[in-house]
Structure formats: C-alpha cells, structure tokens
Design an enzyme around this catalytic site. Structure first.
Site, short mmCIF file in Angstrom:
data_model
loop_
_atom_site.label_atom_id
_atom_site.label_comp_id
_atom_site.label_asym_id
_atom_site.label_seq_id
_atom_site.Cartn_x
_atom_site.Cartn_y
_atom_site.Cartn_z
N ILE A 1 98.74 31.90 36.31
CA ILE A 1 98.52 32.41 37.65
C ILE A 1 99.84 32.47 38.41
O ILE A 1 100.74 31.66 38.19
CB ILE A 1 97.48 31.52 38.40
CG1 ILE A 1 97.12 32.11 39.77
CG2 ILE A 1 97.96 30.09 38.52
CD1 ILE A 1 95.90 31.42 40.42
N CYS A 2 99.97 33.47 39.26
CA CYS A 2 101.10 33.61 40.18
C CYS A 2 102.44 33.62 39.42
O CYS A 2 102.63 34.41 38.50
CB CYS A 2 101.04 32.51 41.23
SG CYS A 2 102.19 32.71 42.61
N GLY A 3 103.35 32.74 39.76
CA GLY A 3 104.68 32.75 39.15
C GLY A 3 104.68 32.56 37.65
O GLY A 3 105.62 33.00 36.97
#
Length: 213
Positions: free
Chosen positions: A107-109
């Site tokens: 998720i995300c980064g």
C-alpha cells in the site's frame, strides 16, 4: 496456519495497517473452520522502528527469516523511508513471493518500492493516483496495467493507495478466506458507511455462539 509477515520501517503509516491486522490478530469475525493466523513483524534489523504516529515497534524477526510458502503473506505498508537501499532485501523477497504464488500486499509508498524493482510492470495494480509511480520511479513501465482505484487485487498481488486501506483489508481478508462472504460484505459496508444496519447485519451473520462485541 497462515503466517502474516508485516514489514515495519521508520515512518510507517499506522492507519494503513489498522483494519487488516486488527481483524487477522483478533479473529473476532472469523468463520468456523477458518485457518489460524500468526502475525510476525519483520524488518532489516532488530532495532526499534518509530511509526508516523509515534509508536515504537520492536521487530519479531529479520528479512532473512521470512519463509516463502503458499501459507505465507507479506504485508508492505506505506512509509516515507522506502527509498533507503536497506529495504531492497524485502522487495527482493516480495519478488520470490510473487514468483512462487504466495501473496504480497502493498500500500502507498510500498507500491513505489515494488515498481522500482519492476514487479508492477506486467500486472494490474494501483497506487496513490495516476502519475504517482512515475514521480518516484523514473524507470516505471507499468502504465498499461495501472488501475485508477483505491485497491486492486490481482490473484496473489494486492495493491492500494494511501486512502484505500479499508478496501485493501477487505481484499486481503477475502484472499485468506477467513470470513464468511456475508460477514465480509457487512463488515466492509459498516466501516465504509458507518450505517448501523450494516453493523447489526454483521453481527447476525456470525454463528449464534460467537462472542459479541
């Protein structure tokens, strides 16, 4: 039994893991006969890590201790420190997971970290919006497989943007098959909408002898 390896690193985005780890650890809504789940925090060293929310986590084990198998799952949360080369070992391990058919959930980064190793070049995936991966990964070549959605499940690869933690959790729970389908539906609808009717439907979907909240 499933072993859930949760990679922890400084500036970890606390909220992105909350939905999925709380349900997997508590088992409060698991269906009868669901596989047992064990969560292990893992990092590149045994040094304490400090999350974005100011919490301190002591890793349970090291990246080299991760066992790649069909009953293992690797959770990669967002953080501002994924560009540190010391985290490359766990992304290499993620490649081993994907190649073997074991699940990787990022998720995300963490999606940028996967993209940097070419792991998103030929599989449906998402991140923090169109253009995000190009911004942080100049060699990213997965544009044709990018899906503009909060979370995307492609067999054993589940990716999400920073605002997609709830749907990401739902897709991980579905992959592990630990909830009844109606329980998972009402669980998601309740936390997505906050409407009490979904909470009562969630509780009614559980066995009569299930412990109540």
């Amino acid at each position: 039994m499933f072993t859930i390896y949760v990679y922890v690193l400084d500036t970890l985005a606390d909220w992105e893991l909350g939905y999925v780890t709380s349900e997997l650890n508590s088992g409060r809504f698991f269906k009868k006969g669901a596989p047992r789940v064990m969560i292990k925090t893992v990092s590149c060293s045994k040094e304490p890590i400090h999350t974005m929310g100011g919490l301190t986590i002591i890793p349970d084990c090291l990246t080299d201790d991760i066992a790649v198998s069909q009953t293992s799952l690797l959770l990669l949360p967002g953080a501002d420190t994924w560009n540190n080369p010391k985290h490359g070992a766990v992304i290499k391990k993620a490649g081993e997971f994907l190649a073997s058919g074991a699940a990787v959930c990022a998720i995300c980064g963490a999606t940028a970290a996967l993209a940097g190793f070419g792991l998103l070049n030929d599989r449906p995936h998402t991140s923090n919006g169109p253009g995000f991966l190009e911004m942080f990964v100049p060699d990213y070549k997965g544009q044709n497989f990018y899906v503009d959605a909060p979370s995307v499940a492609d067999n054993n690869l589940i990716t999400a943007g920073s605002a997609g933690a709830l749907l990401w959790a739902k897709q991980i729970l579905a992959y592990l098959d630990v909830f009844q389908s109606d329980t998972l539906k009402y669980w998601y609808e309740y936390f997505h909408t906050g409407k009490p009717e979904h909470f009562f439907a969630l509780m009614q979907s559980l066995p009569a002898n299930h412990s109540q909240l």
